[in-house]
Each structure stands twice: as C-alpha cells, then as structure tokens.
Design a protein around this motif. Structure first.
Motif, PDB file in Angstrom:
ATOM      1  N   SER B 133       1.027  -1.204   0.017  1.00 54.39           N
ATOM      2  CA  SER B 133      -0.047  -0.055   0.095  1.00 54.39           C
ATOM      3  C   SER B 133       1.015   1.212   0.021  1.00 54.39           C
ATOM      4  CB  SER B 133      -0.752  -0.095   1.182  1.00 54.39           C
ATOM      5  OG  SER B 133       0.008   0.056   2.348  1.00 54.39           O
ATOM      6  N   THR B 210      -6.615  -7.505  11.003  1.00 51.52           N
ATOM      7  CA  THR B 210      -7.368  -7.500   9.518  1.00 51.52           C
ATOM      8  C   THR B 210      -7.097  -6.018   9.228  1.00 51.52           C
ATOM      9  OG1 THR B 210      -9.128  -9.077  10.373  1.00 51.52           O
ATOM     10  CG2 THR B 210      -9.803  -7.391   8.517  1.00 51.52           C
ATOM     11  N   GLN B 214      -5.329  -4.948   5.733  1.00 45.54           N
ATOM     12  CA  GLN B 214      -5.844  -4.066   4.924  1.00 45.54           C
ATOM     13  C   GLN B 214      -4.922  -2.621   4.552  1.00 45.54           C
ATOM     14  OE1 GLN B 214      -9.843  -2.955   6.228  1.00 45.54           O
ATOM     15  NE2 GLN B 214     -10.780  -4.926   5.601  1.00 45.54           N
ATOM     16  N   THR B 220      -6.437 -10.342   3.534  1.00 44.77           N
ATOM     17  CA  THR B 220      -7.182 -10.614   4.823  1.00 44.77           C
ATOM     18  C   THR B 220      -7.801 -11.577   5.327  1.00 44.77           C
ATOM     19  OG1 THR B 220      -9.093  -9.656   3.749  1.00 44.77           O
ATOM     20  CG2 THR B 220      -7.795  -8.036   4.364  1.00 44.77           C
TER      21      THR B 220
END
Ligand SMILES: Nc1ncnc2c1ncn2[C@@H]1O[C@H](COP(=O)(O)OP(=O)(O)O)[C@@H](O)[C@H]1O
Ligand SMILES: [Mg+2]
Lengths: 313, 259
Positions: B133, B210, B214, B220
């Motif tokens: 990310s 979780t 993410q 996940t």
C-alpha cells in the motif's frame, strides 16, 4: 512540639480492627521502638503514618503536617523502609539512588552527588555499580535505608528492618539506624524483638490488637515484666517436676516448667547475683544440668505479663 | 514533581534494565521471531487463505497484532512484581503524582513493543513479506497496532495491581494463548467452524490484525461481513473501549492500595 503525633487511629479490614484507637507521641531526634507480635498492627501504623493507606478514624501529624490532608508535605519529609527491601534488583546501587533522588525532585547532577555521598556513608561505594541482586541481605537493607534518606527526612520509618537478616547484617543495620538518628532524624522502628528495641530505642511502645498497651524506656518496661530469667535444662524428663519443686523452694521463686524442652525457668528479680543461688541449689540436689542459661525476658514474656493486665477482648 | 517528569524517570528505569540485562528482552524478541518462523514455514503450507494470497504476507500483520496482545503479560508481571516487592509502596510514599507509576509503565512498555514491532517488520521483510500500500496507510497500520498494545497495557496494569501473586502471572501467561488463537491473527475465521469463526471475528485482536492487513495491502482472509467492511473502525473502537473500561479500573485498583 512532637515530631510525630497519632491520636485515636482506627483502621478496619472487614471485621478486624487492625488499628483500634492507636496513640503515639514522639519527640524530635529520638529512636522510638514500636514493639509487637505478628499481626499486632505495626505495618498498618507505618502505612497510615506514611500516607499509604486511609484510616477510618483519628488524626496523625508528621513533622507538623496532617497525614490525611497534607500528604504531599508529609511525603517530602519522610523516608519509608518497608518490610521488604524495596530497591530495584536489576539496577546497581548508584542507579537506584540516582533514580529515587530524581523522583524526589533533584536534578541529574544533584541526584548523582547525593547518591555518591550516601554510598560513601553506607559503605557501598565499592559495590555501587554492581547489580543489587549480587548484594548481601545487609547491603541491600543499607541501600534501602539510604534511599529513604535522600532528602534527609525529618522522620524515618523502618518496618521490621532486620527480620530475616543474619546477625552480622543485623548489626550493620543497627549501626546505620544509630548514625541516622545521630544526624538528627527522628526514627520510628517497628520490631518483634525486645532485644532490638532495647539496643536501639530510647523509648518503646508495645502494641497488640491495634493499640498501645505499654510505653516507657527499655529499662522501665523490663522492670515492669520482672528481671532476668534463668533456665535450667534437666537431663531426665522424669526428674523434671521433682527438681523444679526443690529448686523453687531453694531459690524462693515460682518455677515455670516446660516438658518439651525439659526446662525449668525462674524469674530473678535480684538479677545476675541470684544465679549463684540456683547453682548452689542444683549442687545440693546433686543434679548436673544439661544446660544453664541466663537471659533477658523474651518478647513472649513481656507480652504475657503486659496482656495479663489487659482487659479481655 | 510533575507526573509527567516522574513517569519519564520511571520509564528510564526500565530502559536501564535492558542495558543491564539485555537477555530477557532479546529472548522475548527471539520468541516472536520463532513464532513467526514456526507458523510461517512449519504450518504455513497447510493453511489456506480464503480470497487467496500468500500465507507469509497474511501471517505477518497477524503476528504483529498477536505480539502486541501478548504484551499484556509483561505489563501485568512487572506491575505485580513491583507491588509485591514494596517498590510500588516506596513510589507511593514519595512526593510524586499518583499517575506517575502507571505512566512509567506505559512509557516503558510502549517503547518495548515499538522495538518488537520493528523487529517483526524487518524480520518479515527478510522472509518475503511486502507492504503493497502507500506509506500513509502503512503508518496508520503501525499506529493501530500500537493502539492495541496501549489498550492491553491497561488490562495488564489492572490485573497486576489486583492479582499480585505469582500464580496470577502464570494464569495471564496461559490465558493469552487461547485468546490469541481464537482470532484471525494466524488463521482466517472463514476456515473455522461457523460458531468459532463468529467468535473469532469479534475478538479485538482480529479487528487490529485485519485492519493492519488491509492497510499494509496484504491478503485479509476475509471476504465478507462486518469485520471485512469496517476493520479499521473496529481496530480503533475496540481498543478505545478497552481503555475506557480498564483505565478507570486501573485507577480504582491503584486507589484501593490505600486499603
Ligand atoms: N490489606 C489488608 N486486608 C485485610 N487485613 C489486613 C490487611 N492488612 C493488614 N491486615 C490485618 O491487620 C492486622 C494487622 O496487620 P499488620 O499491620 O500487618 O501487623 P504487623 O505488621 O504487626 O504484623 C493483621 O491481622 C492483618 O492480617
Ligand atoms: Mg508487619
């Protein structure tokens, strides 16, 4: 003005009255012994006077400040040495003192300087950087006391400081306590041993069931419970009561016998000289004792004597 | 003495412990790394992730959340030891604010856990874990993990002040395991029996694990449900709820030392 005043302190734990109208007055600069058996309430007294617990009734002032309403002022003027040596075992002695010094508000440099002074005073300079876990019991206790003296408190509280220490360590701690008092700090010391209170304190209070049952100088207290004791240990159990009776006649004092230890104990109001009377009587009887011991009254005996006068609860 | 300054001095005591006795913390870190390797390589091959993805990348954020939660045990132990040895009473007899002791614990344990997190991140990157990310999300993930640690810190303070015996410490050490496993930290809730899975999904640990997955851009293992849709919100809400419950309980337990 008294440095420490407690009046009518009460503390309940459920149905138990840990403090049941506790009074104490201590003038400045003395070592005061608070003597009592296990469970008498000694630790509770210390905790109440050092602001650690709330009492249910009564008032107390330390160095002129109320322990309930002026706890911050009280804390700045006391040192607390609890039943266990409350020092960090992983850190070194110097690190401990510097940490506590800084918590007392000293700057880094001042805390270090004070730590070095105290280490020197307490003979811990050589061990200053070793982990406290490597210290002997006596050294640990001395460090513990040093930590309580960082701000040169008006009152130092010591809760059974020598319980569990060997005789040598005990002597070290006694010397430390005397030096502390000599520098002008008022000391309240709790103990289970008459001997210890006798060695250190100029004034003793005896407590039981949460209140004081006697006050006085060590000498006065001992006079109150009678003189020295002599215990004769007889070799043959069968002879015990016979010998005890004859000895009592000869000495002119009632004998207390103990079947388990085969001991016959006399109180000797006349002191040491009366021992010769016991020895002569043994000679006349043709009895050779296994052991003959001259000693001060034990706390148990002080207690029995004092509590006999106490109304039943 | 301000509470803040006193708290910092007590925190430094903890840092000095690490310098004096580094093996304790080092073994703690090695333990985390070992768990990572055991789950990653020993069991990893046998574990399927619903929705697909590589197990190591799935596992890493879970291990991070798990080690944050396991911190409850070191907090409780440290608090109980100080209380038992009379060190807490010495602090309490000193002219410092009443929050100092807890604050010192917070400082020490948060530092400790931040280091642990760093080791897991570096270790993870070495065995193939990747952040896919943006940096902002990754930082948020780390913050959420630390928030979980902050929350269990208060549980630890409460437990340590309330149950001071050595037995209590052992109880905490044992109990963290079922709580840790009954979550999505190591396996996906969707591979569990339905009732267990539902329970695991409501474990605060699962929320943080979780959310971290993410935010790091990792698989996940969850394809649907409240947790899948609102993980970040839950990972903020759960710890705040725990703090709201256990910080006052801790304060009360501290006051109760006054008998
Ligand atoms: N926190 C507590 N809760 C319940 N009972 C207590 C507590 N602290 C002390 N007590 C009780 O109060 C009495 C006095 O205890 P303590 O002051 O520790 O005596 P000492 O120090 O003279 O041995 C004892 O009977 C003890 O069991
Ligand atoms: Mg006691």
């Amino acid at each position: 003005m008294n440095t420490l005043v407690a009046e009518g302190l009460r503390k309940r734990y459920g149905d138990l009255h840990a403090l049941d109208g506790f009074d104490l007055h201590i003038p400045p600069g003395v070592i005061h012994g608070l003597l009592g058996p296990n469970g008498a309430g000694k630790t509770t007294v210390v905790k109440a006077l050092t602001t650690l617990i709330d009492v249910d009734g009564g008032t107390a002032t330390v160095a002129g400040f109320d322990v309930r309403t002026q706890s911050a002022q009280v804390r700045r003027r006391i040192g607390l040495i609890g039943q266990n040596a409350a020092v960090d075992e992983v850190l070194g002695g110097r690190q401990n003192l510097v940490m506590f010094g800084r918590l007392y508000g000293l700057g880094k440099a001042a805390a270090r300087e004070r730590a070095d002074e105290l280490l020197d005073t307490f003979g811990l300079t050589d061990a200053a950087d070793r982990a406290v876990s490597t210290y002997s019991g006596g050294m640990r206790r001395r460090l513990d006391i040093a930590a309580g003296l960082i701000l040169t408190p008006a009152v130092l509280f010591l809760d059974e400081p020598t319980t569990g220490l060997d005789p040598r360590a005990r002597n070290e701690v006694w010397a430390t306590v005397r030096e502390t008092a000599a520098r002008g700090t008022t000391v309240l010391l709790t103990t289970q041993y008459l001997d210890e209170a006798d060695q250190l304190a100029s004034e003793i209070s005896v407590m039981n069931h949460g209140k004081i049952i006697a006050n006085g100088t060590p000498e006065a207290l001992k006079r109150q419970v009678g003189g020295d004791r002599v215990t004769v240990t007889i070799g043959q159990r069968d002879d015990l009561h016979h010998v005890a009776g004859r000895l009592a006649e000869a000495v002119g004092e009632p004998a207390v016998t103990d079947d388990d230890t085969r001991g016959v104990t006399f109180e000797l109001p006349a002191g040491v000289t009366a021992v010769s009377g016991v020895v002569r009587a043994l000679d006349d009887l043709g009895v050779t004792p296994e052991d003959l011991l001259l000693r001060r009254p034990t706390l148990d005996e002080v207690f029995l004597t004092l509590t006999e006068k106490e109304p039943a609860r | 003495m301000t509470t803040l300054r006193a708290g910092w001095i007590i925190t430094q005591r903890e840092l000095a412990h690490w310098v004096r006795e580094p093996w304790g913390p080092i073994f703690n870190l090695l333990f985390s790394v070992m768990l990572l390797l055991v789950f990653g390589f020993l069991f990893g091959g046998a574990i399927d992730i619903p929705g697909g993805g590589d197990y190591i990348t799935f596992l890493l954020p879970g291990m991070m959340a798990l080690s944050m939660m396991f911190g409850v045990e070191s907090t409780a132990t440290a608090m109980a030891n100080d209380a038992r040895k009379g060190i807490t009473d010495r602090f309490r007899s000193m002219p410092i604010g009443s929050g100092s002791v807890a604050l010192g614990r917070v400082g020490a344990d948060m530092t400790n856990s931040a280091v642990e997190l760093l080791v897991l991140i570096v270790g993870g990157l070495l065995i193939g874990w990747r952040i896919t990310s943006d940096p902002g999300s990754a930082v948020l993930a780390v913050l959420l993990l630390l928030l979980l640690r902050f929350a269990v810190l208060w549980i630890g303070i409460f437990l340590g002040l309330t149950f001071r015996g050595e037995g209590a410490t052992t109880a905490v050490q044992v109990l963290v395991w079922p709580i840790g496993f009954l979550s999505t930290a190591i396996v996906s809730a969707e591979t569990m029996p339905a009732w267990l899975g539902a329970l695991a999904a409501w474990n605060p640990l699962s929320a943080t694990a979780t959310a971290a997955r993410q935010l790091f851009g990792n698989p996940t293992g969850i394809t649907e449900g409240v947790l899948a849709d609102h993980a970040v919100l839950l990972a903020i809400g759960w710890p705040l709820l725990l703090v709201a419950v256990f910080a006052p309980l801790s304060a009360r337990a501290y006051r109760r030392l006054r008998g």
